[in-house]
Motif scaffolding. Structure first.
Motif, mmCIF file in Angstrom:
data_model
loop_
_atom_site.group_PDB
_atom_site.id
_atom_site.type_symbol
_atom_site.label_atom_id
_atom_site.label_comp_id
_atom_site.label_asym_id
_atom_site.label_seq_id
_atom_site.Cartn_x
_atom_site.Cartn_y
_atom_site.Cartn_z
ATOM 1 N N ASN A 9 0.737 -1.129 0.065
ATOM 2 C CA ASN A 9 -0.191 0.081 0.038
ATOM 3 C C ASN A 9 0.864 1.458 0.000
ATOM 4 N N ILE A 10 1.962 1.422 0.854
ATOM 5 C CA ILE A 10 2.778 2.736 0.977
ATOM 6 C C ILE A 10 3.590 2.755 -0.505
ATOM 7 N N ARG A 11 4.091 1.391 -0.890
ATOM 8 C CA ARG A 11 4.780 1.670 -2.034
ATOM 9 C C ARG A 11 4.023 2.262 -3.224
ATOM 10 N N GLU A 12 2.866 1.633 -3.175
ATOM 11 C CA GLU A 12 1.688 1.965 -4.474
ATOM 12 C C GLU A 12 1.263 3.448 -4.323
ATOM 13 N N LEU A 13 0.859 3.776 -3.163
ATOM 14 C CA LEU A 13 0.778 5.266 -2.915
ATOM 15 C C LEU A 13 1.747 6.224 -3.236
ATOM 16 N N ARG A 14 2.841 5.768 -2.866
ATOM 17 C CA ARG A 14 4.044 6.700 -3.164
ATOM 18 C C ARG A 14 4.225 6.872 -4.490
ATOM 19 N N THR A 15 4.241 5.688 -5.288
ATOM 20 C CA THR A 15 4.449 5.785 -6.506
ATOM 21 C C THR A 15 3.449 6.648 -7.370
ATOM 22 N N ARG A 16 2.151 6.291 -7.008
ATOM 23 C CA ARG A 16 1.028 7.034 -7.484
ATOM 24 C C ARG A 16 0.967 8.486 -7.420
ATOM 25 N N LYS A 17 1.774 8.870 -6.443
ATOM 26 C CA LYS A 17 1.734 10.346 -5.898
ATOM 27 C C LYS A 17 3.105 11.062 -6.636
ATOM 28 N N GLY A 18 3.916 10.289 -7.260
ATOM 29 C CA GLY A 18 5.046 10.753 -8.088
ATOM 30 C C GLY A 18 6.311 11.009 -7.108
ATOM 31 N N LEU A 19 6.261 10.317 -5.742
ATOM 32 C CA LEU A 19 7.311 10.393 -4.960
ATOM 33 C C LEU A 19 8.284 9.233 -5.049
#
Length: 199
Positions: A9-19
């Protein structure tokens, strides 16, 4: 929730937000090594670390634990239809979908792919439209310059120009409407031709 699911979840959210991991560490004031260990499932964030990460990712801590992108077919259809702004002014077909995409980026399933396809097609279409106008104006100017005579015959047959511009608008309109039906039926939108300006 397992450490692996939370890490995903953390990895996917981070990626989706371009971080990047470095940016997430900087925003959350958590060490880069901790972020890496959490995303690898080696450790589970608790207490203050969980709160900091959720704030940096712009979600509530409980949402981070149970996060899964929503599915909102209605919003996807609205985003697709918003590109009809090109009818009023070509750039609106780019600006309106872009604003809608930014407002829901990372929160809806398939929104990134759809928005990129819509934007890339509309940018490509706008460039083709602009080049068509430039061609018509340039060829008219060239004929006027060569003949030195200003007459309607020099300007060429306006029917061809109207058909060319009208054809471009009609093609865009048909593609937007047909893709709206495709999205409603659960299929992926198809926008061709398009150059990948937005990746």
């Amino acid at each position: 929730m397992s450490k692996q699911n939370l890490a995903k979840n953390i990895r996917e959210l981070r990626t989706r937000k371009g971080l990047s991991q470095e940016l997430l560490a900087e925003k959350s004031k958590v060490s880069l090594r901790t972020v890496q260990r959490i995303e690898n499932g080696e450790t589970e964030p608790r207490g203050d670390t969980l709160i900091r990460l959720s704030e940096a990712l712009d979600v509530a801590p409980e949402d981070l634990m149970d996060w899964e992108p929503e599915e909102d077919k209605g919003f996807l259809m609205s985003l697709n239809l918003s590109s009809l702004g090109f009818i009023v002014f070509p750039l609106l077909g780019i600006i309106i979908p872009l604003i809608l995409w930014i407002s829901k980026k990372g929160r809806l399933k398939q929104i990134d792919r759809l928005a990129k396809n819509v934007l890339n097609f509309q940018i490509t279409w706008t460039i083709v439209l602009l080049l068509t106008y430039i061609w018509f104006i340039g060829s008219t100017y060239y004929r006027l310059h060569q003949s030195g005579d200003v007459s309607l015959s020099i300007l060429g047959n306006p029917v061809y120009k109207i058909m060319a511009i009208g054809g471009l608008y009609l093609y865009n309109l048909v593609l937007v409407v047909s893709n709206t039906f495709r999205i409603n039926q659960g299929h992926e939108a198809r926008y061709l031709p398009r150059i990948r300006f937005v990746r």
